[in-house]
Design a protein around this motif. Structure first.
Motif, PDB file in Angstrom:
ATOM      1  N   ASP A  18       0.828  -1.196   0.000  1.00 14.95           N
ATOM      2  CA  ASP A  18       0.000   0.000   0.000  1.00 14.95           C
ATOM      3  C   ASP A  18       0.869   1.255   0.000  1.00 14.95           C
ATOM      4  OD1 ASP A  18      -2.963   0.938   1.952  1.00 14.95           O
ATOM      5  OD2 ASP A  18      -1.979   1.875   0.232  1.00 14.95           O
ATOM      6  N   THR A  19       0.573   2.133  -0.932  1.00 18.12           N
ATOM      7  CA  THR A  19       1.427   3.323  -1.079  1.00 18.12           C
ATOM      8  C   THR A  19       1.112   4.396  -0.048  1.00 18.12           C
ATOM      9  OG1 THR A  19      -0.115   4.205  -2.714  1.00 18.12           O
ATOM     10  CG2 THR A  19       1.769   2.950  -3.541  1.00 18.12           C
ATOM     11  N   LEU A  20       0.023   4.264   0.674  1.00 19.51           N
ATOM     12  CA  LEU A  20      -0.297   5.195   1.752  1.00 19.51           C
ATOM     13  C   LEU A  20       0.021   4.491   3.063  1.00 19.51           C
ATOM     14  CD1 LEU A  20      -1.476   7.989   2.482  1.00 19.51           C
ATOM     15  CD2 LEU A  20      -3.709   6.863   2.658  1.00 19.51           C
ATOM     16  N   VAL A  21       0.988   5.015   3.769  1.00 19.30           N
ATOM     17  CA  VAL A  21       1.417   4.362   5.003  1.00 19.30           C
ATOM     18  C   VAL A  21       1.082   5.242   6.200  1.00 19.30           C
ATOM     19  CG1 VAL A  21       3.214   2.977   3.941  1.00 19.30           C
ATOM     20  CG2 VAL A  21       3.768   5.250   4.720  1.00 19.30           C
ATOM     21  N   ILE A  58       3.256   6.831  13.442  1.00 11.40           N
ATOM     22  CA  ILE A  58       2.923   7.226  14.807  1.00 11.40           C
ATOM     23  C   ILE A  58       2.520   8.683  14.837  1.00 11.40           C
ATOM     24  CG2 ILE A  58       4.435   5.475  15.794  1.00 11.40           C
ATOM     25  CD1 ILE A  58       6.450   7.761  16.373  1.00 11.40           C
ATOM     26  N   LYS A  59       1.905   9.084  15.911  1.00 11.49           N
ATOM     27  CA  LYS A  59       1.553  10.473  16.181  1.00 11.49           C
ATOM     28  C   LYS A  59       0.617  11.056  15.126  1.00 11.49           C
ATOM     29  CE  LYS A  59       5.984  11.354  18.458  1.00 11.49           C
ATOM     30  NZ  LYS A  59       7.071  12.320  18.685  1.00 11.49           N
ATOM     31  N   GLY A  60      -0.151  10.221  14.438  1.00 11.51           N
ATOM     32  CA  GLY A  60      -1.122  10.709  13.466  1.00 11.51           C
ATOM     33  C   GLY A  60      -0.567  11.087  12.114  1.00 11.51           C
ATOM     34  N   PHE A  61       0.688  10.776  11.857  1.00 13.65           N
ATOM     35  CA  PHE A  61       1.304  11.078  10.567  1.00 13.65           C
ATOM     36  C   PHE A  61       1.020   9.984   9.541  1.00 13.65           C
ATOM     37  CE2 PHE A  61       3.829  14.859  11.184  1.00 13.65           C
ATOM     38  CZ  PHE A  61       3.998  14.922  12.556  1.00 13.65           C
ATOM     39  N   GLU A  62       0.999  10.394   8.287  1.00 11.42           N
ATOM     40  CA  GLU A  62       0.899   9.462   7.177  1.00 11.42           C
ATOM     41  C   GLU A  62       1.764   9.984   6.034  1.00 11.42           C
ATOM     42  OE1 GLU A  62      -3.258   9.409   6.049  1.00 11.42           O
ATOM     43  OE2 GLU A  62      -2.930  11.023   4.607  1.00 11.42           O
ATOM     44  N   ALA A  63       2.108   9.092   5.117  1.00  9.45           N
ATOM     45  CA  ALA A  63       2.894   9.494   3.951  1.00  9.45           C
ATOM     46  C   ALA A  63       2.438   8.676   2.756  1.00  9.45           C
ATOM     47  CB  ALA A  63       4.384   9.290   4.193  1.00  9.45           C
ATOM     48  N   GLU A  64       2.561   9.276   1.609  1.00 12.33           N
ATOM     49  CA  GLU A  64       2.148   8.614   0.385  1.00 12.33           C
ATOM     50  C   GLU A  64       3.316   8.471  -0.564  1.00 12.33           C
ATOM     51  OE1 GLU A  64      -1.135  10.398  -1.667  1.00 12.33           O
ATOM     52  OE2 GLU A  64      -1.453   8.607  -2.900  1.00 12.33           O
ATOM     53  N   PHE A  65       3.583   7.260  -0.991  1.00 10.19           N
ATOM     54  CA  PHE A  65       4.638   6.984  -1.962  1.00 10.19           C
ATOM     55  C   PHE A  65       4.047   7.122  -3.360  1.00 10.19           C
ATOM     56  CE2 PHE A  65       8.048   5.305  -4.211  1.00 10.19           C
ATOM     57  CZ  PHE A  65       7.745   4.123  -4.883  1.00 10.19           C
ATOM     58  N   LYS A  66       4.655   7.985  -4.158  1.00  6.44           N
ATOM     59  CA  LYS A  66       4.241   8.145  -5.551  1.00  6.44           C
ATOM     60  C   LYS A  66       5.447   7.878  -6.440  1.00  6.44           C
ATOM     61  CE  LYS A  66       0.469  11.419  -4.756  1.00  6.44           C
ATOM     62  NZ  LYS A  66      -0.116  12.738  -5.085  1.00  6.44           N
ATOM     63  N   ARG A  67       5.464   6.698  -7.009  1.00  2.87           N
ATOM     64  CA  ARG A  67       6.617   6.295  -7.821  1.00  2.87           C
ATOM     65  C   ARG A  67       6.799   7.223  -9.019  1.00  2.87           C
ATOM     66  NH1 ARG A  67       9.247   1.449  -8.154  1.00  2.87           N
ATOM     67  NH2 ARG A  67       7.602   0.413  -6.967  1.00  2.87           N
TER      68      ARG A  67
END
Lengths: 114, 115
Positions: B54-57, B60-69
């Protein structure tokens, strides 16, 4: 929760002196690393260590630097003859092993060379 | 050569506002991507990582990140920033060579949170 520990937290030394920075990695980890961060700059890789030998080292890691795992728990970084430009925060890290595994960082040792 | 670019050196947001920190990487193979946070005088704490899938990870602490190749990006987001989020944030790519992996870090983004 297991953590990486480092001693000392701060070290002040005179130029030309030898320093040894100590780290205790997480006990079941297999890979060990040293990084450094010069004040205001990015964190830079120095060396990785696995199975009692260096896996990879950066251009920064010249003959003045050495690493050792003297026993089953400690991992040390030695700088033989410190220079002013060695002043930095030195971070130890360890990981379970496989690529992509998280590297867990210690709190760092701030080294000041006068 | 492998590299990580964090184009924003310093970002200031108000508490409660949303946050996005940018990260672009240069690496020929499938990247392992990480976001670490460093509070003043502290070590580096992992917020989240992208390994595969999954590209949306979520982290902790309510953060998320999105991988866009397609954009070689791994931007960090938080919908509502808290004052305690003030810190420096580092994006890193894991470079695998000879069985070991080193992290190549960006220069970091310092986050200031206004009350």
């Amino acid at each position: 929760e297991p953590e990486v520990t480092q001693t000392p937290s701060h070290q002040v030394t005179q130029m030309g002196q030898e320093v040894i920075l100590r780290c205790v990695p997480i006990s079941n980890h297999l890979y060990f690393y040293w990084y450094r961060q010069i004040l205001g700059q990015k964190v830079e890789f120095l060396v990785s260590f696995y199975n009692n030998e260096i896996s990879e080292k950066s251009e920064i890691f010249d003959d003045q630097f050495s690493v050792e795992r003297p026993d089953g728990s400690n991992f040390t970084l030695k700088i033989r003859s410190t220079k002013l430009e060695d002043s930095a925060m030195y971070f130890c890290a360890s990981s379970p092993g496989q690529p992509g595994e998280t590297q867990y960082f210690g709190p760092g040792t701030r080294l000041l060379v006068l | 050569a492998q590299s990580v670019t964090q184009p924003d050196i310093h970002i200031t947001v108000s508490e409660g506002a949303s946050l996005e920190l940018r990260c672009n990487y240069s690496y020929g193979a499938t990247p392992y991507l990480f976001w670490y946070v460093q509070s003043p005088g502290q070590g580096l704490q992992l917020l989240l990582k992208y390994f595969s899938g999954d590209t949306l990870v979520q982290g902790i602490k309510g953060f998320e990140a999105e991988f866009k190749r397609s954009q070689s990006s791994f931007n960090l987001r938080k919908p509502s920033v808290h004052w305690s989020d003030a810190a420096e944030y580092f994006c890193a790519v894991g470079i695998t060579q000879g069985g070991s992996e080193k992290l190549v870090f960006g220069k970091g983004t310092k986050l200031t949170v206004n009350p």
